[in-house]
Write a protein that holds these residues in place. Structure first.
Motif, PDB file in Angstrom:
ATOM      1  N   GLU A 180      -0.768   7.368 -11.493  1.00 14.60           N
ATOM      2  CA  GLU A 180       0.020   6.350 -10.814  1.00 14.60           C
ATOM      3  C   GLU A 180      -0.851   5.675  -9.767  1.00 14.60           C
ATOM      4  OE1 GLU A 180       3.511   6.307  -7.530  1.00 14.60           O
ATOM      5  OE2 GLU A 180       3.360   8.074  -8.830  1.00 14.60           O
ATOM      6  N   VAL A 181      -0.919   4.335  -9.810  1.00 19.43           N
ATOM      7  CA  VAL A 181      -1.747   3.614  -8.839  1.00 19.43           C
ATOM      8  C   VAL A 181      -0.872   3.160  -7.674  1.00 19.43           C
ATOM      9  CG1 VAL A 181      -3.224   1.621  -8.444  1.00 19.43           C
ATOM     10  CG2 VAL A 181      -3.342   2.832 -10.620  1.00 19.43           C
ATOM     11  N   ASN A 182      -1.250   3.597  -6.492  1.00 18.40           N
ATOM     12  CA  ASN A 182      -0.530   3.193  -5.284  1.00 18.40           C
ATOM     13  C   ASN A 182      -1.347   2.114  -4.584  1.00 18.40           C
ATOM     14  OD1 ASN A 182       0.801   3.031  -2.842  1.00 18.40           O
ATOM     15  ND2 ASN A 182      -0.231   4.851  -2.026  1.00 18.40           N
ATOM     16  N   ASN A 183      -0.928   0.854  -4.757  1.00 16.67           N
ATOM     17  CA  ASN A 183      -1.670  -0.277  -4.202  1.00 16.67           C
ATOM     18  C   ASN A 183      -1.035  -0.694  -2.878  1.00 16.67           C
ATOM     19  OD1 ASN A 183      -3.222  -2.548  -3.784  1.00 16.67           O
ATOM     20  ND2 ASN A 183      -2.257  -3.750  -5.391  1.00 16.67           N
ATOM     21  N   GLU A 184      -1.645  -0.269  -1.783  1.00 16.57           N
ATOM     22  CA  GLU A 184      -1.058  -0.516  -0.459  1.00 16.57           C
ATOM     23  C   GLU A 184      -1.396  -1.922   0.032  1.00 16.57           C
ATOM     24  OE1 GLU A 184      -2.093   2.576   2.226  1.00 16.57           O
ATOM     25  OE2 GLU A 184      -1.264   1.551   3.966  1.00 16.57           O
ATOM     26  N   ASP A 185      -0.428  -2.576   0.653  1.00 11.68           N
ATOM     27  CA  ASP A 185      -0.636  -3.888   1.269  1.00 11.68           C
ATOM     28  C   ASP A 185      -1.425  -4.857   0.377  1.00 11.68           C
ATOM     29  OD1 ASP A 185      -0.608  -5.914   3.072  1.00 11.68           O
ATOM     30  OD2 ASP A 185      -2.076  -5.059   4.449  1.00 11.68           O
ATOM     31  N   PRO A 186      -0.847  -5.262  -0.766  1.00 12.67           N
ATOM     32  CA  PRO A 186      -1.597  -6.084  -1.731  1.00 12.67           C
ATOM     33  C   PRO A 186      -2.122  -7.389  -1.132  1.00 12.67           C
ATOM     34  CG  PRO A 186       0.462  -5.330  -2.687  1.00 12.67           C
ATOM     35  CD  PRO A 186       0.511  -4.970  -1.245  1.00 12.67           C
ATOM     36  N   GLY A 187      -1.508  -7.880  -0.062  1.00  8.04           N
ATOM     37  CA  GLY A 187      -1.996  -9.119   0.529  1.00  8.04           C
ATOM     38  C   GLY A 187      -2.966  -8.890   1.678  1.00  8.04           C
ATOM     39  N   GLY A 188      -3.428  -7.647   1.843  1.00  6.28           N
ATOM     40  CA  GLY A 188      -4.242  -7.294   3.005  1.00  6.28           C
ATOM     41  C   GLY A 188      -5.661  -7.829   2.961  1.00  6.28           C
ATOM     42  N   SER A 189      -6.424  -7.477   3.985  1.00  2.00           N
ATOM     43  CA  SER A 189      -7.773  -8.014   4.132  1.00  2.00           C
ATOM     44  C   SER A 189      -8.820  -6.927   3.917  1.00  2.00           C
ATOM     45  CB  SER A 189      -7.932  -8.584   5.536  1.00  2.00           C
ATOM     46  OG  SER A 189      -7.863  -7.525   6.467  1.00  2.00           O
ATOM     47  N   SER A 190     -10.079  -7.364   3.817  1.00  2.11           N
ATOM     48  CA  SER A 190     -11.186  -6.423   3.668  1.00  2.11           C
ATOM     49  C   SER A 190     -11.261  -5.476   4.871  1.00  2.11           C
ATOM     50  CB  SER A 190     -12.511  -7.179   3.541  1.00  2.11           C
ATOM     51  OG  SER A 190     -12.575  -7.845   2.315  1.00  2.11           O
ATOM     52  N   GLN A 191     -11.053  -6.052   6.072  1.00  2.00           N
ATOM     53  CA  GLN A 191     -11.119  -5.210   7.269  1.00  2.00           C
ATOM     54  C   GLN A 191     -10.024  -4.150   7.228  1.00  2.00           C
ATOM     55  OE1 GLN A 191     -13.443  -5.588  10.050  1.00  2.00           O
ATOM     56  NE2 GLN A 191     -12.658  -3.543  10.415  1.00  2.00           N
ATOM     57  N   GLY A 192      -8.848  -4.531   6.733  1.00  2.15           N
ATOM     58  CA  GLY A 192      -7.742  -3.581   6.618  1.00  2.15           C
ATOM     59  C   GLY A 192      -8.096  -2.449   5.663  1.00  2.15           C
ATOM     60  N   ALA A 193      -8.732  -2.787   4.542  1.00  2.00           N
ATOM     61  CA  ALA A 193      -9.114  -1.771   3.560  1.00  2.00           C
ATOM     62  C   ALA A 193     -10.149  -0.819   4.152  1.00  2.00           C
ATOM     63  CB  ALA A 193      -9.666  -2.445   2.312  1.00  2.00           C
ATOM     64  N   LEU A 194     -11.105  -1.406   4.883  1.00  2.00           N
ATOM     65  CA  LEU A 194     -12.139  -0.587   5.513  1.00  2.00           C
ATOM     66  C   LEU A 194     -11.513   0.368   6.529  1.00  2.00           C
ATOM     67  CD1 LEU A 194     -15.152  -0.043   5.801  1.00  2.00           C
ATOM     68  CD2 LEU A 194     -15.302  -1.936   7.401  1.00  2.00           C
ATOM     69  N   ASN A 195     -10.562  -0.147   7.319  1.00  2.00           N
ATOM     70  CA  ASN A 195      -9.873   0.709   8.287  1.00  2.00           C
ATOM     71  C   ASN A 195      -9.142   1.845   7.591  1.00  2.00           C
ATOM     72  OD1 ASN A 195     -10.737  -0.970  10.287  1.00  2.00           O
ATOM     73  ND2 ASN A 195      -8.773  -1.985  10.596  1.00  2.00           N
ATOM     74  N   ALA A 196      -8.503   1.516   6.450  1.00  2.00           N
ATOM     75  CA  ALA A 196      -7.734   2.527   5.727  1.00  2.00           C
ATOM     76  C   ALA A 196      -8.646   3.634   5.221  1.00  2.00           C
ATOM     77  CB  ALA A 196      -6.974   1.884   4.575  1.00  2.00           C
ATOM     78  N   ALA A 197      -9.905   3.311   4.997  1.00  2.00           N
ATOM     79  CA  ALA A 197     -10.850   4.349   4.573  1.00  2.00           C
ATOM     80  C   ALA A 197     -11.388   5.104   5.783  1.00  2.00           C
ATOM     81  CB  ALA A 197     -12.002   3.725   3.792  1.00  2.00           C
ATOM     82  N   ALA A 198     -11.723   4.374   6.848  1.00  2.00           N
ATOM     83  CA  ALA A 198     -12.404   4.984   7.994  1.00  2.00           C
ATOM     84  C   ALA A 198     -11.478   5.833   8.854  1.00  2.00           C
ATOM     85  CB  ALA A 198     -13.054   3.895   8.842  1.00  2.00           C
ATOM     86  N   LYS A 199     -10.208   5.405   8.971  1.00  2.00           N
ATOM     87  CA  LYS A 199      -9.340   6.060   9.948  1.00  2.00           C
ATOM     88  C   LYS A 199      -8.420   7.110   9.355  1.00  2.00           C
ATOM     89  CE  LYS A 199      -9.887   2.427  13.229  1.00  2.00           C
ATOM     90  NZ  LYS A 199      -9.483   1.116  13.682  1.00  2.00           N
ATOM     91  N   ARG A 200      -8.509   7.325   8.038  1.00  2.00           N
ATOM     92  CA  ARG A 200      -7.603   8.299   7.446  1.00  2.00           C
ATOM     93  C   ARG A 200      -8.370   9.418   6.760  1.00  2.00           C
ATOM     94  NH1 ARG A 200      -3.671   4.197   4.250  1.00  2.00           N
ATOM     95  NH2 ARG A 200      -3.011   2.914   6.001  1.00  2.00           N
ATOM     96  N   LYS A 201      -9.540   9.752   7.303  1.00  2.00           N
ATOM     97  CA  LYS A 201     -10.338  10.820   6.707  1.00  2.00           C
ATOM     98  C   LYS A 201      -9.517  12.090   6.590  1.00  2.00           C
ATOM     99  CE  LYS A 201     -14.719   9.212   8.472  1.00  2.00           C
ATOM    100  NZ  LYS A 201     -15.705   9.350   9.535  1.00  2.00           N
TER     101      LYS A 201
END
Lengths: 318, 382
Positions: B91-112
């Motif tokens: 199952e693919v969970n696609n969060e905030d489909p209209g989001g930005s690159s910075q948002g994606a980077l934050n989602a990786a960096a801040k949710r270790k």
């Protein structure tokens, strides 16, 4: 009778309160069993603790993070952060300085216009003999005051853009009018600010008692003299308070302008959003925090004008 | 005085409630710490896990994939996700489909260490470099790794080009008599109040690319974006520039009849606008030939490490690469697939032919261009 014109305080104004919030007021000492009154006081203070906790968490924490972030710089090579005024000076120079002054200008112009126009509309409603008018204006204002953001921007583009229906109908483009300009932005902002001002100023106008006007008239004052010497001075604190709120509303608005004009009209809120969450600037969060800090400082300066006036506002319109 | 007790109870309840809310809000406690050390998290290719079958098995066992800001109408991502879900029991969970690159980077960096951290990243090159700098990327070589041109992949396999395209000029052929084909054309008086961008160059990657392309078309270079700003200043002075962000709605309404954007987005608009009676033509301007690629990489702290790797294998398989082609973008393996015949010929034919070699900026050049544009854009077009 409506109470004093309670002015909602912009969120930024609550920030400094959080610093003083941590130590809750101490309970008065109780020597003996204490009378009923003492017991009441002693047991009541915990009721406000959640409020202060809420303040500390929701305002104190973000405010502290913002100030800390604004004054730190992350060294990309070593990954360590150090104190620096680089972000703050960056946020006060070049395009960002233009954005700050642009926001202040736009907010000042729209606040002034909304206050004057809103007060005149509200006065027309108060003095109208038609009882039904008030209900219509109040409910319409309530709805329109909340119509902002991207939907409002698109509504304006569809009606007043270069191919908009109204533009085509009245050939506005021949007059040199462009929605994508400072004037266009002012128009869009007034669309939700005037109704907001009407809602805010109505109770204050209700507070002007008919007897005052009758008293002035029986002393031989004309209508304009009454307004000059009684009406306006009594209303001034409410009007200034309303103008401050209008300023804050315009200053903090973001989505309408972002969709309508982007960065072609420099505004600090758009710059903060782009620095924080865009697809172009990498790792500019601390610069965004510095810009937010500038916004808070300006909001505080404007609030400082309002506080002494608010103290006076209860004198007549109680 | 009866009221006292209930009030105290209420206070205590409120406090307790608040504590719960605060604790939940701050919930950064690692809740899936095991994933990082699993066998899949260390795999640098499918072979490390014992082949594709083993990778599929491990990924299906995880059953989930977290991605971020993959707009379904962007480069055919909707079909890519649907095809992946259909092929595998994931199952693919696609969060905030209209989001930005910075948002994606934050989602990786801040949710270790959290189970909702993003597994695989689709980012522009500068954001990928930032992710690499923050040590967020796990090296992984897909099966087609050797066929990806050297210029389009990192030697350490931390990330690689995924899909890309050229800056193009979209044009409503019914509202505009002669569609412009070069940047120079855009300055003609017949395009008054007609030329728009897909957003604001200080925020939108494609709008920034449009300014850089305009610079290349007007005597600038990858080191010098100023001529691009001068171009838009002139466009504005002539009354041709529309600051409103061009979207399907503004195009359909006629407010932005000409829009400079990536070719794959403009071509995609064409398909969607056709049933609405808009004849949307797309031209890649020969005077400002500029192309950029988005990249794909695996988060080192992916909560679903096997699924993340399988996602990459799928995207870089002929099936996935053809899905990009159908969405009008150019996949990284296009040249190889054209040679070995796996490319969907009908899809290849839909993509505009481009003469000449596009210029690609280095990281430093791109950073400098951004600085110039962020500082100068407001002044140029206000």
């Amino acid at each position: 009778m409506p109470d004093k014109t309670a002015l909602p305080v912009p969120a930024a104004g609550s920030v400094p309160a959080a610093g003083t919030a941590a130590p809750a007021p101490p309970a008065p000492p109780v020597r003996d069993g204490g009378g009923p009154r003492r017991r009441t006081r002693r047991h009541r203070w915990p009721v406000v603790v959640p409020f202060f906790v809420f303040l500390a968490v929701c305002f104190g924490l973000p405010a502290g993070t913002m100030v800390y972030g604004a004054f730190t710089v992350l060294d990309p090579a070593s990954g360590t952060s150090e104190l620096s005024t680089e972000n703050v000076s960056g946020s006060l120079s070049g395009a960002y300085a233009t954005g700050l002054t642009g926001s202040v200008e736009l907010s000042a112009v729209t606040a002034l216009l909304a206050t004057v126009i809103g007060a005149l509309i509200a006065q027309a409603v108060v003095s109208s003999p038609r009882a039904g008018l008030r209900g219509i204006v109040v409910s319409a204002s309530g709805v329109l005051a909340n119509f902002s953001g991207a939907p409002l921007a698109f509504a304006f583009i569809a009606t007043l853009g270069t191919t908009g229906t109204v533009t085509q109908l009245f050939h506005l483009d021949r007059t040199g009018f462009s929605l994508y300009s400072f004037t266009g932005l002012v128009l869009a902002y007034l669309y939700f600010m005037i109704p907001l001002m009407v809602v805010i100023v109505l109770p204050a106008l209700d507070g002007l008692r008919a007897q005052w006007q009758e008293a002035a008239a029986s002393c031989g004052a004309t209508r304009s003299q009454y307004w000059r010497h009684v009406g306006i001075p009594v209303l001034t604190p409410s009007l200034v308070g309303g103008a401050v709120l209008m300023f804050g509303t315009a200053f903090a608005s973001h989505a309408t302008a972002a969709v309508m004009v982007g960065s072609s009209q420099p505004l600090i809120t758009i710059q903060i959003a782009n620095a924080l969450n865009g697809n172009v600037l990498v790792g500019q969060e601390n610069l965004a925090l510095a810009m937010s800090l500038n916004m808070v400082v300006i909001a505080l300066l404007v609030m400082a004008v309002q506080i002494p006036l608010q103290r006076r506002s209860t004198r007549w319109l109680g | 005085m009866k009221a006292h007790r209930p009030r105290r109870v209420l206070t205590a309840a409120a406090l307790a409630g608040l504590t719960v809310v605060v604790a939940a809000g701050c919930g950064s406690a690692p809740d899936d710490a095991g994933a990082k050390d699993s066998k899949a998290a260390k795999a640098e290719s499918a072979a490390d896990l014992g082949g594709m079958d083993k990778l599929v098995e491990a990924a299906e066992k995880e059953g989930k994939l977290n991605v971020y800001a993959l707009a379904p109408d962007w480069a055919n991502y909707g079909e890519m996700i649907a095809a992946f879900e259909k092929k595998y029991a994931i199952e693919v969970n696609n969060e905030d489909p209209g989001g930005s690159s910075q948002g994606a980077l934050n989602a990786a960096a801040k949710r270790k260490g959290q189970s909702r951290a993003v597994d695989a990243l689709d980012l522009g090159t500068s954001y990928m470099q930032e992710a690499k700098k923050q040590d967020l990327l796990a090296p992984y070589k897909v099966q087609g790794w050797d066929d990806i041109p050297d210029a389009q992949k990192q030697p350490d396999a931390s990330f690689m080009n995924n899909y890309g395209g050229f800056i193009s000029i979209g044009c409503d052929a019914k509202a505009v008599k002669n569609c412009p084909e070069t940047f120079k054309d855009l300055l003609k008086p017949e395009y008054r109040n007609k030329v728009a961008l897909n957003g604001d160059p200080t925020e939108s990657g494609s709008a920034l690319a449009a300014v850089i392309a305009a610079s290349l078309a007007n005597g600038g270079s990858l080191d010098d974006a100023q001529p691009g700003l001068d171009f838009f200043q002139e466009l504005k002075k002539k009354g041709n520039f529309v600051p409103a962000k061009s979207t399907l709605a503004t195009i359909q309404q006629g407010e932005t009849p000409i829009s400079i954007d990536w070719d794959y987005l403009n071509l995609g608009y064409g398909v969607k606008l056709k049933p609405k009676g808009v004849d949307w033509q797309v031209a890649v301007p020969s005077d400002g030939l500029y192309s950029r690629y988005y990249n794909q990489g695996v988060n080192k702290y992916a909560p679903h490490p096997a699924a993340a790797r399988l996602w990459l294998e799928f995207i870089y398989s002929p099936e996935g690469q053809n899905i990009w082609l159908k969405g009008f973008s150019r996949p990284a393996l296009l040249d190889t697939m054209k040679k070995d015949g796996t490319a969907d010929k009908a899809a290849v034919a839909q993509i505009p032919e481009v003469d000449g070699v596009p210029e690609e900026p280095t990281a430093e050049q791109e950073a400098k261009a951004k600085e110039t544009v962020v500082q100068g854009w407001g002044k140029a077009v206000s």
